[in-house]
Design an enzyme around this catalytic site. Sequence first.
Site, short mmCIF file in Angstrom:
data_model
loop_
_atom_site.label_atom_id
_atom_site.label_comp_id
_atom_site.label_asym_id
_atom_site.label_seq_id
_atom_site.Cartn_x
_atom_site.Cartn_y
_atom_site.Cartn_z
N HIS A 4 -1.39 0.95 7.71
CA HIS A 4 -1.91 0.87 6.34
C HIS A 4 -1.91 2.28 5.74
CE1 HIS A 4 -4.18 -0.50 2.96
NE2 HIS A 4 -5.22 0.27 3.24
N CYS A 50 0.82 -1.21 0.00
CA CYS A 50 0.00 0.00 0.00
C CYS A 50 0.86 1.27 0.00
CB CYS A 50 -0.97 0.00 1.18
SG CYS A 50 -0.18 -0.31 2.76
#
Lengths: 96, 519
Positions: free
Chosen positions: B473, B183
């Site tokens: 994340h 990510c």
Amino acid sequence: MSKDSQMRAAINQKLIEMGERERLKEVLRAKLVECGWKDQLKAHCKDVIREKGLEHVTVEDLVTEVTPKGRALVPDSVKKELLQRIRAFLAQHATL
Amino acid sequence: MSPAGCSHVNGYKVDNWKQNLRVIYQCFVWSGTAETRRRKAKSCICHMCGAHLNRLHSCLYCVFFGCFTKKHIHEHAKNKRHNLAIDLLYGGIYCFVCQDYIYDKDMEQIAKEEQRKAWKLQGTAFLASHLTFFVSTGIGEKYTTWEPTKRELELLRHNPKRRKITTNCTIGLRGLINLGNTCFMNCIVQALTHTPLLRDFFLSDRHKCEMQSNSCLVCEMSQLFQEFYSGHRSPHIPFRLLHLVWTHARHLAGYEQQDAHEFLIAALDVLHRHYDNGKKANNPNHCNCIIDQIFTGGLQSDVTCQVCHGVSTTIDPFWDISLDLPGSSTPFWPLSPGGDGSTVNGESHLSGSTTLTDCLRRFTRPEHLGSSAKIKCGGCHSYQESTKQLTMKKLPIVACFHLKRFEHSAKLRRKITTYVSFPLELDMTPFMASSKESRMNGQYQQTVDVLNNDNKYSLFAVVNHQGTLESGHYTSFIRQHKDQWFKCDDAIITKASIKDVLDSEGYLLFYHKQFLEYE
């Protein structure tokens, strides 16, 4: 021909031969667009055409009306720069 | 002055008139080759007075050059009954009977072709002074309106599908599959593919690859843009990009979570290096690659000796600005709200929260270097105490701000989650080197010059990190069109409101200059 115009003709010849005249024209064109000169004159042309009437106006009319204004509106900075470039060119090709 | 031309040209249009006319254009109006130029220089003078100014015209029927202004060509026309002449400056055809310039279709066609030919011959010699950002990487070309080449027409015919761009269309938006903690890469890719100048560069095919192998990252970037703007709505799988990144930036290889900021710098570095296939290694300071044009700014560092007040200045290039945050172990002096800068940028001060401008002010404040860090002063010729100040000398087109949320000091490793509010529009004027100089010269009240648009920026992408240092994340917000924002969470793209964007924590902030100028 006077000495002055002789010199002018010689310089002009050199500029054309070396292609420098075209280059300088391009530089001038770009600068005049950037500083808004082109737009100013375009507006003036439109005014002249409106005045004289679209069907009757000739190129001569436009040239007579627009040339003096065009010459006057060129910014000093542009004149200076072009002069500098011509000087630089002549300095380089000093065998005139 | 009818556009259908005049009837008097019919007398001219006999025998080999087209070829004759072409020769006149090539030799005397638009001289392309050195030979024609020489001939033009020598022969283009008035046959009556010798002048080369005064709107020289050439008779179309015989070899005669005459001034227009002094009416020399008019005399010739009357005497010889040669009714047509051509203006050697602009190529216009004058009819003495109609007493005006006429526009004959066939002649105009010839004129256009000859002009183009001459331009092409002179093309490589020109360095168009009105270069735009994108042409500067190619050979100098004279500005003409675009007309498709034969090959392009062929391609257009073979690919009849057309895509219309409306204000609501989502072209350019595409999700990215997470290939295992990637990510950090995905959100940087989203930010880069939505950088307008970069997008324009790649979509106009400006990269001509000279690398032999398949490992050019710039080519892969180009491919990526093609994928994003293809109109496919399924998420893209960036495995080739990941592989290239692993190959060229070994420190980012592996399946662990990496730092998005590190990835950004590594990606920009590899793109910059691959741009010219290493040719620029000889002259790193004069790189003109698209990365440098867009992202590189200049940071000025002034070290002032406290004794003689001599200033030693250095300017270093930068791709991003890393800002310390309050709550980190480096002291952050709280600055009162409403001071110079934050009123300009209209940030909200929610109960004393820090703003981006606060961080920038701290970044550009004069810092006393203390007695343990004396610098050798060139003026005093001895070690003295000094102050150091950073300011922006040259602003990049895209400014990337990195909020230093990840603390890796000797004592602790932690994430600083302090909320920092950032604006949609940012004015960098207070942080410029020039502003500092005027402040030093006594102009304290810096009236905001609303007409100076050079330093105004707009937010277009935000990268956020959720979670802790160990497991987290990355997601990003990107701006599509003027006010539409989308949240990119790997493969999932959702519409977002401006409030969502501005309320987010913020890790990397991407700003784009509002007004671009020609060089």
